[in-house]
Write an enzyme that holds these catalytic residues in place. Structure first.
Site, PDB file in Angstrom:
ATOM      1  N   ASP A  69      -8.284  -3.117 -11.619  1.00 43.14           N
ATOM      2  CA  ASP A  69      -6.862  -2.997 -11.322  1.00 43.14           C
ATOM      3  C   ASP A  69      -6.642  -3.852 -12.471  1.00 43.14           C
ATOM      4  O   ASP A  69      -7.054  -4.753 -13.046  1.00 43.14           O
ATOM      5  CB  ASP A  69      -6.601  -3.626  -9.726  1.00 43.14           C
ATOM      6  CG  ASP A  69      -6.947  -4.792  -9.409  1.00 43.14           C
ATOM      7  OD1 ASP A  69      -7.275  -5.499  -9.989  1.00 43.14           O
ATOM      8  OD2 ASP A  69      -7.409  -4.124  -8.360  1.00 43.14           O
ATOM      9  N   ASN A 138      -4.918  -8.782   4.815  1.00 42.55           N
ATOM     10  CA  ASN A 138      -5.173  -7.563   5.481  1.00 42.55           C
ATOM     11  C   ASN A 138      -5.781  -6.260   5.010  1.00 42.55           C
ATOM     12  O   ASN A 138      -5.188  -5.592   5.393  1.00 42.55           O
ATOM     13  CB  ASN A 138      -2.977  -7.476   4.722  1.00 42.55           C
ATOM     14  CG  ASN A 138      -3.881  -6.500   2.939  1.00 42.55           C
ATOM     15  OD1 ASN A 138      -4.042  -6.351   2.860  1.00 42.55           O
ATOM     16  ND2 ASN A 138      -2.276  -6.122   2.573  1.00 42.55           N
ATOM     17  N   HIS A 140      -7.239  -5.129   2.164  1.00 44.94           N
ATOM     18  CA  HIS A 140      -7.335  -4.446   0.913  1.00 44.94           C
ATOM     19  C   HIS A 140      -8.267  -4.747   0.099  1.00 44.94           C
ATOM     20  O   HIS A 140      -8.602  -6.224   0.496  1.00 44.94           O
ATOM     21  CB  HIS A 140      -5.912  -4.323   0.630  1.00 44.94           C
ATOM     22  CG  HIS A 140      -5.713  -6.053  -0.554  1.00 44.94           C
ATOM     23  ND1 HIS A 140      -4.673  -6.505   0.142  1.00 44.94           N
ATOM     24  CD2 HIS A 140      -6.213  -6.322  -1.307  1.00 44.94           C
ATOM     25  CE1 HIS A 140      -4.512  -7.414  -0.948  1.00 44.94           C
ATOM     26  NE2 HIS A 140      -5.975  -7.146  -1.758  1.00 44.94           N
ATOM     27  N   GLU A 145      -2.822  -0.989  -0.243  1.00 40.03           N
ATOM     28  CA  GLU A 145      -2.853  -2.211   0.506  1.00 40.03           C
ATOM     29  C   GLU A 145      -2.985  -0.591   1.977  1.00 40.03           C
ATOM     30  O   GLU A 145      -2.595   0.392   1.606  1.00 40.03           O
ATOM     31  CB  GLU A 145      -1.190  -1.866   0.596  1.00 40.03           C
ATOM     32  CG  GLU A 145      -1.318  -3.104  -0.879  1.00 40.03           C
ATOM     33  CD  GLU A 145      -0.943  -4.480  -0.265  1.00 40.03           C
ATOM     34  OE1 GLU A 145      -2.344  -4.900   0.431  1.00 40.03           O
ATOM     35  OE2 GLU A 145      -0.978  -4.956  -1.525  1.00 40.03           O
TER      36      GLU A 145
END
Length: 265
Positions: A69, A138, A140, A145
């Site tokens: 990314d 979380n 990811h 996400e």
């Protein structure tokens, strides 16, 4: 999914580096295609791979690499860009050709077009042989996400508030953290032939437990890895603390080590 629980970061780094070394040496002069993650989780493994290059002759000269990314809006030379991060923390310490380390262009006029171009480029290169991943608190992976489609491709994404908060430690202020990124999708990541995920710390324990033992769900994007046939997860005791089957994973590792003649102290 193979779960390996380690005592500390050094042991974990050796196990992750072993996977990279195997892929690189098997590819030989053909060259392996590596998938590289940024952030703190892979740093111990990158340091170990640099050590093996410098002291044990492990060469990456024939390899190429794709990053997971990049932040939207940050030029390649920005000190917090992932283009810069991977060079500062890994690429500059080995013998891979800098031009063979490829990342999305965070300054592209149209991030969606850039994302599609990047996704196609991975496929044109023959896909990734080994992808290293970290995991967010979380759940990811990359910047997928919660709520991301399990079939998602490389695309522009909006970062969750928790991700922005986690990443703010790298910037002067929270307001400086980009709120969008171009990220490989879960479907893209899942096409890698092998995957190794590494994590440490209590703050990753719930995400690891969900990833390994929870239902496959967009709520916890990393659960998509349950659908992949070749995933190794390397976690320390703190990150493993909420795994209900931790004793089984340790038992499995002892049996495998005994029959293969290997061992991890």
């Amino acid at each position: 999914m193979e779960i390996i629980i380690v005592a500390d970061a050094d042991e974990g780094a050796r196990i992750v580096a072993d996977q990279f070394e195997q892929i690189v040496r098997e590819a030989g002069s053909t060259g392996a295609t590596l998938g590289l993650a940024t952030g703190s989780s892979p740093l111990p493994a990158y340091r170990e791979l640099i050590r093996r290059h410098r002291h044990e002759g492990l060469s990456f000269a024939a390899c190429r690499a794709f990053l997971l990314d990049e932040y939207v809006g940050l030029p390649a030379g920005h000190e917090q860009s992932y283009h810069r991060f991977i060079r500062d923390n890994f690429v500059s310490g080995i013998d891979i050709d800098d031009a063979a380390v490829i990342s999305p262009d965070g300054t592209a006029d149209d991030p969606a077009v850039e994302a599609a171009r990047y996704d196609a480029g991975i496929g044109a290169a023959g896909g990734v042989d080994l992808q290293i991943l970290g995991i967010g608190s979380n759940g990811h992976i990359a910047f997928n996400e919660p709520g991301s489609s399990l079939a998602s491709r490389t695309r522009p994404v909006v970062l969750a508030e928790s991700t922005i908060a986690d990443n703010s430690r790298y910037f002067e202020t929270r307001e400086d953290v980009p709120v969008q990124a171009i990220s490989q999708g879960l479907g893209t990541i899942g096409e890698a032939r092998r995957i190794v995920l590494t994590a440490s710390g209590q703050n990753k324990a719930e995400a690891i437990a969900q990833m390994a033992e929870g239902a496959v769900s967009a709520r916890w994007p990393a659960t998509s890895l349950q659908l992949h046939p070749e995933v190794t997860v390397v976690v320390d005791e703190a990150a493993a603390s909420r795994l209900e089957l931790a004793d089984y994973y340790r038992h499995t590792r002892r049996i495998v080590d005994h029959h293969t003649g290997t061992g991890h102290s």
